[in-house]
Design a protein around this motif. Sequence first.
Motif, PDB file in Angstrom:
ATOM      1  N   ASN A  97       4.762   4.895   2.106  1.00  0.00           N
ATOM      2  CA  ASN A  97       4.292   4.902   0.719  1.00  0.00           C
ATOM      3  C   ASN A  97       3.284   3.772   0.543  1.00  0.00           C
ATOM      4  O   ASN A  97       3.589   2.609   0.789  1.00  0.00           O
ATOM      5  CB  ASN A  97       5.458   4.716  -0.257  1.00  0.00           C
ATOM      6  CG  ASN A  97       6.442   5.866  -0.186  1.00  0.00           C
ATOM      7  OD1 ASN A  97       6.048   7.019  -0.026  1.00  0.00           O
ATOM      8  ND2 ASN A  97       7.741   5.556  -0.277  1.00  0.00           N
ATOM      9  N   TRP A  98       2.057   4.107   0.127  1.00  0.00           N
ATOM     10  CA  TRP A  98       1.010   3.117  -0.061  1.00  0.00           C
ATOM     11  C   TRP A  98       1.060   2.617  -1.495  1.00  0.00           C
ATOM     12  O   TRP A  98       0.923   3.389  -2.433  1.00  0.00           O
ATOM     13  CB  TRP A  98      -0.358   3.735   0.231  1.00  0.00           C
ATOM     14  CG  TRP A  98      -0.472   4.270   1.618  1.00  0.00           C
ATOM     15  CD1 TRP A  98      -0.111   5.506   2.054  1.00  0.00           C
ATOM     16  CD2 TRP A  98      -0.961   3.571   2.759  1.00  0.00           C
ATOM     17  NE1 TRP A  98      -0.345   5.643   3.392  1.00  0.00           N
ATOM     18  CE2 TRP A  98      -0.882   4.475   3.862  1.00  0.00           C
ATOM     19  CE3 TRP A  98      -1.467   2.290   2.985  1.00  0.00           C
ATOM     20  CZ2 TRP A  98      -1.274   4.119   5.144  1.00  0.00           C
ATOM     21  CZ3 TRP A  98      -1.871   1.953   4.257  1.00  0.00           C
ATOM     22  CH2 TRP A  98      -1.768   2.842   5.318  1.00  0.00           C
ATOM     23  N   SER A  99       1.283   1.298  -1.685  1.00  0.00           N
ATOM     24  CA  SER A  99       1.386   0.751  -3.038  1.00  0.00           C
ATOM     25  C   SER A  99       1.268  -0.762  -2.981  1.00  0.00           C
ATOM     26  O   SER A  99       1.171  -1.359  -1.901  1.00  0.00           O
ATOM     27  CB  SER A  99       2.724   1.138  -3.679  1.00  0.00           C
ATOM     28  OG  SER A  99       3.799   0.503  -3.008  1.00  0.00           O
ATOM     29  N   GLY A 114       3.684  -2.548  -4.051  1.00  0.00           N
ATOM     30  CA  GLY A 114       5.081  -2.930  -4.241  1.00  0.00           C
ATOM     31  C   GLY A 114       5.493  -4.184  -3.508  1.00  0.00           C
ATOM     32  O   GLY A 114       6.301  -4.971  -4.012  1.00  0.00           O
TER      33      GLY A 114
END
Length: 316
Positions: free
Chosen positions: A60-62, A64
């Motif tokens: 997941n690219w973020s 975060g």
Amino acid sequence: MKGRFPLRIRGRIGAYTFLAPAFVVIILFFLIPLVMIFILSFTNLDMANLGILEWWRPINWSLGNYVRIFADQFFPKILFNTIMYVGLTLILFNVGMALIIALITTHIKRRVGFAFRALWLLPRITPVVLYVMMWEAMAGPAPMGLINSYILGPLGIGRGGYLVNTHPWVFVILVNGFVGASFGMILFSSAIEAIPKDYTMASEVDGATTWQTIRHVILPMIKWPLLFVTTYQTLSLLTSFQQILLLTNGGPGLYQTEVWALTAYHRAFTGYFGNSLWGYGAAWSVILVIIGIIMAVIYLRVFKFGELVEEPKIEL
């Protein structure tokens, strides 16, 4: 002009040819890893979601990881530990003690000063594991620990237990400081000995004290080494954690001696925080790189780098 143009081009080609190996090393071992870490810091890649063939799908690219860093309840303590560790070690040892040793050993007999500097280099050439084990042996409980047995005991302070557990920061700074001081000591000594003797002799003739000679003659003449040592040692301290890892591993207790670089290592490569979180550890590393760049720019402004690289003005 036609005759000089090819010659200038050939000169540039020759210069770039000599610089090419350095460019290759920088690109392969600094720029490419930095880009990879920067990209990795925006992922959730870890040991749990790493696939073999299609590793990109579970990622997941973020942002975060960066949000998680600043939301960490121990973030202020780790930041404070890093500032204290870098600041005290740099001021007291890597620059301060290095400059004092250089000034003393360059104003005594040459052979004696050379022998003292050679002895001070021993911690730097000693394997880090052996070096830390030596400090652990000295800080151990009496009667084995040399500090408790022969220093604290005769002073009546007490014959306590393992001093690294009771005074961890003292030993963390000492262990790193004695190694770091040797680097600046060599550069400062060389720079001081390169100062023409006419300058110091003229200050003595004018009635200047030793402190005035150091302040107004020696220190202005070694601005370049001061800038380099301060910048290099700051970046080195920001990224070094080997001695802390071997001596305390961030303890004793929870995050007592945990610094930024050690936290990045723990997050990314060990099970200290559970699963090895490569993306999360990379985010800590990226912020550390940004901090290092900011500190380098500040040093360039403080030491007036623009004036140092100016060409000397020749009055006609």
